[in-house]
Design an enzyme around this catalytic site. Structure first.
Site, PDB file in Angstrom:
ATOM      1  CG  ASP A 178      12.117  -1.076  22.132  1.00  0.00           C
ATOM      2  OD1 ASP A 178      13.316  -1.822  22.404  1.00  0.00           O
ATOM      3  OD2 ASP A 178      12.015  -0.185  21.259  1.00  0.00           O
ATOM      4  CG  ASP A 182      17.861   2.772  22.218  1.00  0.00           C
ATOM      5  OD1 ASP A 182      18.213   3.944  22.263  1.00  0.00           O
ATOM      6  OD2 ASP A 182      18.161   1.887  23.081  1.00  0.00           O
ATOM      7  CG  ASP A 215      11.388   1.370  17.707  1.00  0.00           C
ATOM      8  OD1 ASP A 215      11.897   0.517  18.548  1.00  0.00           O
ATOM      9  OD2 ASP A 215      12.215   2.001  17.280  1.00  0.00           O
TER      10      ASP A 215
HETATM   11  O1  LIG Z   1      15.731  -2.974  21.790  1.00  0.00           O
HETATM   12  P1  LIG Z   1      15.952  -1.515  21.766  1.00  0.00           P
HETATM   13  O2  LIG Z   1      15.829  -0.881  23.189  1.00  0.00           O
HETATM   14  O3  LIG Z   1      15.176  -0.512  20.910  1.00  0.00           O
HETATM   15  O4  LIG Z   1      17.640  -1.229  21.332  1.00  0.00           O
HETATM   16  C1  LIG Z   1      17.896  -1.403  20.030  1.00  0.00           C
HETATM   17  C2  LIG Z   1      19.223  -0.781  19.787  1.00  0.00           C
HETATM   18  O5  LIG Z   1      19.009   0.605  20.224  1.00  0.00           O
HETATM   19  C3  LIG Z   1      20.149   1.464  20.117  1.00  0.00           C
HETATM   20  O6  LIG Z   1      20.290   1.783  18.521  1.00  0.00           O
HETATM   21  C4  LIG Z   1      19.316   2.658  18.069  1.00  0.00           C
HETATM   22  O7  LIG Z   1      19.088   4.025  19.079  1.00  0.00           O
HETATM   23  C5  LIG Z   1      20.236   4.842  18.757  1.00  0.00           C
HETATM   24  C6  LIG Z   1      19.924   5.887  19.735  1.00  0.00           C
HETATM   25  O8  LIG Z   1      18.793   6.653  19.372  1.00  0.00           O
HETATM   26  C7  LIG Z   1      20.395   5.222  17.392  1.00  0.00           C
HETATM   27  O9  LIG Z   1      21.640   5.890  17.199  1.00  0.00           O
HETATM   28  C8  LIG Z   1      20.680   3.975  16.484  1.00  0.00           C
HETATM   29  O10 LIG Z   1      20.955   4.256  15.162  1.00  0.00           O
HETATM   30  C9  LIG Z   1      19.505   3.091  16.574  1.00  0.00           C
HETATM   31  O11 LIG Z   1      19.850   1.502  16.105  1.00  0.00           O
HETATM   32  C10 LIG Z   1      21.338   0.967  20.726  1.00  0.00           C
HETATM   33  O12 LIG Z   1      22.260   1.776  20.652  1.00  0.00           O
HETATM   34  C11 LIG Z   1      21.363  -0.521  20.238  1.00  0.00           C
HETATM   35  O13 LIG Z   1      22.504  -0.999  20.912  1.00  0.00           O
HETATM   36  C12 LIG Z   1      20.282  -1.429  20.295  1.00  0.00           C
HETATM   37  O14 LIG Z   1      20.620  -2.688  19.984  1.00  0.00           O
END
Ligand SMILES: O=P(O)(O)OC[C@H]1O[C@H](O[C@H]2O[C@H](CO)[C@@H](O)[C@H](O)[C@H]2O)[C@H](O)[C@@H](O)[C@@H]1O
Length: 303
Positions: free
Chosen positions: A54, A56, A247
């Site tokens: 994954d 983020d 995560d």
């Molecule tokens: O599947 P992932 O790669 O984990 O993506 C899930 C979402 O991740 C991002 O948002 C998350 O991370 C951001 C940066 O650290 C944070 O600001 C936010 O609050 C988190 O939810 C991404 O921006 C989303 O579009 C994804 O869906």
């Protein structure tokens, strides 16, 4: 609305148990993968490891601005190293191009938009079984106009909510509330739901301080994992060992697939352990590569 990785959008009220109690119960049910690292190495012996990561919160730290979720050079080196040993895929909620922009490793598979946009490596791979090098799979392409329309509406709606940010992830949309005053979270959720009322073909899920809008098709990170294994030629293989590191709630779809296949291993970072475990786990991952090369004894028959 809960602060992070909530169970379901419908269940907005918060916890009654204390954080400590919650952490202890969680730890009881989920033994540390690091304590089991040697067992994992042993169990993968003689099998083809396939890595799924994954982005983020897994490869990059969680930060306030989603456009600034950069991964460290050390992490990039680790991922690069993994990809020289095993077929390696990124499985992210992000738009594929955006997550590629953060990682910039052409030898990886990328599954963006929660697995709804899959592309094989653009750089030639040494994995013979990666038959589908020109692979591109987009099971939700018919939803593109609808997603764009809803994205525009949400951008307009969110203008009145300071701190809200709408992110277009191509086949899905994220509405971020990390920087929104907590008192406004329920209003924001209601606003989003009011837009979605007109779009029954879209559904709403929740991640880490983010609402995610996506097509109702039966496709998720778990399906993407299965699809990639199949594309790599491991659909019905008993000697494959997929490892998935994630995560968030959406990663649980992939863990479920691993459980059902009775194969491989899923690492889940609970939010409260992140800072403690993240570096340690990644320090350990190169050991997998080393062990793997030792088992192969210089013989690349598995590639
Ligand atoms: O599947 P992932 O790669 O984990 O993506 C899930 C979402 O991740 C991002 O948002 C998350 O991370 C951001 C940066 O650290 C944070 O600001 C936010 O609050 C988190 O939810 C991404 O921006 C989303 O579009 C994804 O869906």
């Amino acid at each position: 609305m809960r602060a992070s990785s909530p169970t379901h959008v419908k269940s907005l009220p918060s916890f009654s148990a204390s954080d400590d109690h919650r952490q202890n119960s969680w730890m009881h049910l989920h033994p540390s993968a690091l304590d089991m690292f040697d067992q994992i190495i042993e169990a993968s012996k003689g099998k083809q490891i396939v890595m799924f990561l994954d982005y983020d919160g897994t490869l990059s730290p969680i930060v306030e601005d989603p456009d600034k979720a950069f991964m460290s050079e050390a992490m990039r080196k680790t991922v690069k190293k993994l990809a020289t040993c095993f077929p390696t895929a990124i499985v992210s909620g992000r738009c594929r191009d955006k997550v590629y922009g953060f990682i910039r490793l052409a030898e990886l598979y990328y599954a963006g938009s929660h697995g709804m946009d899959i592309k094989g490596p653009t750089k030639s791979s040494k994995f013979k079984k990666a038959v589908n090098q020109g692979l591109l799979f987009q099971p939700a392409s018919e939803f593109l106009p609808m997603i764009d329309e809803v994205y525009q509406q949400l951008v307009q709606k969110m203008k009145s909510t300071p701190g809200a940010k709408v992110e277009n992830n191509k086949f899905c949309i994220s509405v971020h509330f990390r920087c929104v005053d907590e008192k406004q979270w329920n209003n924001l959720a209601q606003e989003v739901k009011s837009v979605l009322k007109e779009y029954p073909m879209l559904r709403l899920t929740q991640g880490r301080k983010v609402l995610e809008i996506r097509p109702t098709i039966k496709w998720d990170k778990g399906k993407a994992l299965e699809f990639l294994l199949e594309s790599l030629g491991y659909a019905n293989c008993s000697d494959v060992f997929p490892i998935y590191i994630g995560d968030d709630r959406t990663d649980e779809d992939a863990f479920k697939v691993l459980r059902e296949r009775n194969q491989g291993f899923g690492f889940l970072y609970p939010k409260f352990l992140k800072t403690l475990m993240l570096p340690t786990l990644y320090e350990n991952l190169p050991r997998l590569c080393t062990s793997y090369n030792v088992w192969c004894n210089g013989n690349d028959h598995l590639y």
